[in-house]
Design a protein around this motif. Sequence first.
Motif, PDB file in Angstrom:
ATOM      1  N   MET A   1      58.436  84.507  82.585  1.00 56.27           N
ATOM      2  CA  MET A   1      58.853  83.737  82.398  1.00 56.27           C
ATOM      3  C   MET A   1      60.353  83.037  82.025  1.00 56.27           C
ATOM      4  N   THR A   2      61.421  82.696  82.600  1.00 65.85           N
ATOM      5  CA  THR A   2      62.106  82.246  81.973  1.00 65.85           C
ATOM      6  C   THR A   2      62.450  80.569  81.608  1.00 65.85           C
ATOM      7  N   ARG A   3      62.477  79.927  80.036  1.00 67.39           N
ATOM      8  CA  ARG A   3      61.697  78.488  79.584  1.00 67.39           C
ATOM      9  C   ARG A   3      62.986  78.200  79.095  1.00 67.39           C
ATOM     10  N   SER A   4      63.023  77.055  78.965  1.00 71.30           N
ATOM     11  CA  SER A   4      64.182  76.442  78.250  1.00 71.30           C
ATOM     12  C   SER A   4      63.693  76.063  76.776  1.00 71.30           C
ATOM     13  N   TRP A   5      64.709  75.565  75.729  1.00 69.80           N
ATOM     14  CA  TRP A   5      64.180  74.958  74.432  1.00 69.80           C
ATOM     15  C   TRP A   5      63.957  73.652  74.715  1.00 69.80           C
ATOM     16  N   VAL A   6      64.984  73.037  75.275  1.00 69.25           N
ATOM     17  CA  VAL A   6      64.647  71.943  76.390  1.00 69.25           C
ATOM     18  C   VAL A   6      63.206  71.022  76.813  1.00 69.25           C
ATOM     19  N   PRO A   7      62.654  70.376  76.074  1.00 69.57           N
ATOM     20  CA  PRO A   7      61.308  69.769  76.735  1.00 69.57           C
ATOM     21  C   PRO A   7      61.233  69.474  78.025  1.00 69.57           C
ATOM     22  N   VAL A   8      60.902  70.911  78.935  1.00 68.35           N
ATOM     23  CA  VAL A   8      60.616  70.307  80.060  1.00 68.35           C
ATOM     24  C   VAL A   8      58.659  69.477  81.023  1.00 68.35           C
ATOM     25  N   PRO A   9      58.340  68.905  81.021  1.00 71.50           N
ATOM     26  CA  PRO A   9      56.961  68.206  81.400  1.00 71.50           C
ATOM     27  C   PRO A   9      56.510  69.175  82.537  1.00 71.50           C
ATOM     28  N   ALA A  10      55.822  70.064  82.930  1.00 73.07           N
ATOM     29  CA  ALA A  10      54.880  70.330  84.003  1.00 73.07           C
ATOM     30  C   ALA A  10      55.543  69.819  84.922  1.00 73.07           C
ATOM     31  N   ASP A  11      55.289  68.636  85.775  1.00 72.27           N
ATOM     32  CA  ASP A  11      55.481  68.356  86.796  1.00 72.27           C
ATOM     33  C   ASP A  11      56.936  67.520  87.387  1.00 72.27           C
ATOM     34  N   SER A  45      80.331  69.116  81.063  1.00 73.40           N
ATOM     35  CA  SER A  45      82.180  69.183  80.016  1.00 73.40           C
ATOM     36  C   SER A  45      82.385  69.314  78.705  1.00 73.40           C
ATOM     37  N   ARG A  46      81.566  69.244  78.076  1.00 71.27           N
ATOM     38  CA  ARG A  46      81.776  69.435  77.073  1.00 71.27           C
ATOM     39  C   ARG A  46      80.642  70.556  76.111  1.00 71.27           C
ATOM     40  N   VAL A  47      79.898  71.254  76.897  1.00 74.93           N
ATOM     41  CA  VAL A  47      79.396  72.131  75.853  1.00 74.93           C
ATOM     42  C   VAL A  47      79.957  73.906  76.641  1.00 74.93           C
ATOM     43  N   GLY A  48      81.618  73.055  76.389  1.00 72.82           N
ATOM     44  CA  GLY A  48      82.315  75.394  76.242  1.00 72.82           C
ATOM     45  C   GLY A  48      82.378  75.884  77.409  1.00 72.82           C
ATOM     46  N   THR A  83      68.425  78.549  77.421  1.00 69.87           N
ATOM     47  CA  THR A  83      67.519  78.852  76.916  1.00 69.87           C
ATOM     48  C   THR A  83      67.720  79.417  75.674  1.00 69.87           C
ATOM     49  N   ASP A  84      68.833  79.661  75.298  1.00 71.02           N
ATOM     50  CA  ASP A  84      69.021  80.769  73.593  1.00 71.02           C
ATOM     51  C   ASP A  84      68.579  79.890  72.470  1.00 71.02           C
ATOM     52  N   GLU A  85      68.214  79.677  72.145  1.00 69.68           N
ATOM     53  CA  GLU A  85      68.116  78.759  70.502  1.00 69.68           C
ATOM     54  C   GLU A  85      68.720  78.756  69.724  1.00 69.68           C
ATOM     55  N   ALA A  86      70.436  79.702  69.780  1.00 67.79           N
ATOM     56  CA  ALA A  86      71.347  80.203  69.354  1.00 67.79           C
ATOM     57  C   ALA A  86      72.169  78.883  69.637  1.00 67.79           C
ATOM     58  N   HIS A  87      71.961  78.573  70.717  1.00 70.99           N
ATOM     59  CA  HIS A  87      72.770  77.468  71.277  1.00 70.99           C
ATOM     60  C   HIS A  87      72.873  75.974  70.833  1.00 70.99           C
ATOM     61  N   ARG A  88      71.104  75.824  70.329  1.00 68.09           N
ATOM     62  CA  ARG A  88      70.903  74.624  70.832  1.00 68.09           C
ATOM     63  C   ARG A  88      71.622  73.792  69.931  1.00 68.09           C
ATOM     64  N   SER A  89      71.999  73.837  68.777  1.00 67.90           N
ATOM     65  CA  SER A  89      72.499  72.977  67.623  1.00 67.90           C
ATOM     66  C   SER A  89      74.154  72.423  68.159  1.00 67.90           C
ATOM     67  N   ALA A  90      74.551  73.427  69.343  1.00 67.56           N
ATOM     68  CA  ALA A  90      75.645  72.810  70.213  1.00 67.56           C
ATOM     69  C   ALA A  90      75.533  71.755  71.230  1.00 67.56           C
ATOM     70  N   HIS A  94      74.645  66.646  73.559  1.00 66.04           N
ATOM     71  CA  HIS A  94      75.361  66.741  74.909  1.00 66.04           C
ATOM     72  C   HIS A  94      74.007  66.246  75.796  1.00 66.04           C
ATOM     73  N   LEU A  95      72.892  66.155  75.704  1.00 63.76           N
ATOM     74  CA  LEU A  95      71.500  66.149  76.405  1.00 63.76           C
ATOM     75  C   LEU A  95      71.583  64.389  76.051  1.00 63.76           C
ATOM     76  N   ILE A  96      71.541  63.830  77.346  1.00 68.44           N
ATOM     77  CA  ILE A  96      71.339  61.926  77.296  1.00 68.44           C
ATOM     78  C   ILE A  96      70.183  61.811  78.175  1.00 68.44           C
ATOM     79  N   LEU A  97      69.107  61.172  77.755  1.00 69.09           N
ATOM     80  CA  LEU A  97      67.918  60.578  78.776  1.00 69.09           C
ATOM     81  C   LEU A  97      68.594  59.931  80.152  1.00 69.09           C
TER      82      LEU A  97
END
Length: 403
Positions: A1-11, A45-48, A83-90, A94-97
């Motif tokens: 199953m594809t999962r994101s390193w971004v926390p995503v609530p179950a619902d 627009s800011r993540v390449g 999904t790839d942790e290698a991109h997380r720091s970049a 640019h994630l905004i609530l």
Amino acid sequence: MTRSWVPVPADSDFPVQNLPYGVFSLPGQEPRVGVAIGDFVLDVSRVGLPYASDLAARTLNPFMARGRTAWREVREALVRLLTDEAHRSAVEPHLILRDRVRMHLPFEVADYVDFYASEHHASNVGRIFRPGQEPLTPNWKHLPIGYHGRAGTVVVSGTPVVRPCGQRKAPDAPAPVFGPSARLDIEAEVGFVVGVPSEPGTPVPVSDFAEHVFGAVLVNDWSARDVQAWEYVPLGPFLGKSFATSVSPWVVPLDALEHARTAPPAPDPQPLPYLREDEPWGLDLQLEVELNGEVVSRPPFGQMYWTAAQQLAHMTVNGAHLRTGDLYASGTVSGPEPGQRGSFLELSWGGKEPVKLADGSTRSFLEDGDTVVIRAGAPGADGVRIGFGEVAGTVAPARTGQA
């Protein structure tokens, strides 16, 4: 199953299998394109990503016009980034609530067309207005019936809806009167957004649906039933519909809905060849209509008689061409059960059977201050649920004046 390193609530409506597009802004900043993931908006627009200048625009129109190859290229890149942790720091800066941003109308609407594609809805309306007669008109099962609406009054979710004024005439009244609509209603619908235009004079076949349509939104086609009833003969809806149509701020890409595809009801009779689908675009979406916090209906989109691909083919078969930003809506979604009706016209059976609410009040049609919220979900990849967010609107009092 594809999962994101971004926390995503179950619902959450917005797992990484969804990635809907919208247009957002922060205080003091220009609107730009974002993608929803969990509780966040990614400033794309800011993540390449490819087509970064399109994604920095104030509407989705430049990106939507790029076409299916570009849509898939960006979607695949987004999945890698999220999904790839290698991109997380970049990417993470640019994630905004989502609760910090203001959402805007996601695309500039070129034209707006509304269809009438639910057999259950059309039959209910026929029985309400023509009791004892055949509920469907003779043409209904031969073509997707629709009307051309007003693009300039399509508004984003959350925009107040001012009660419209107009002419209305009671059946036993000698003459019409002017004033605020007393039978303000909703229509729970699903809309489809065109990205790639077509050539004038060239019909778009059902097989090219996914080459032109970028994605889907939720639609509330607000309707003044008393104004509509007096004006619609012989040319159909006009002022009873054109005052406001609300859409959800997130456009769910067609690729996110691939696992929601389902066979629509079997046609009877078979439609003409230009409306026949080898691989039908029925969609297993479950809608939910909420009035003032209480769910009053759960319409099933999977039972719609005419599909979005057939509607697109019919809309262009006379040579009318598509433009980027065209919006066309399904028409009211209703099912066979009373709790599956997508309008108060049906829920209250024309006002004869008012809807009873938990607080003891009743509604036949909407009152000032009422808030209607429509939501929807669908099966997605990896067994997750794909959500559409919501389309919400609150009824504001009429602004009366001299007609």
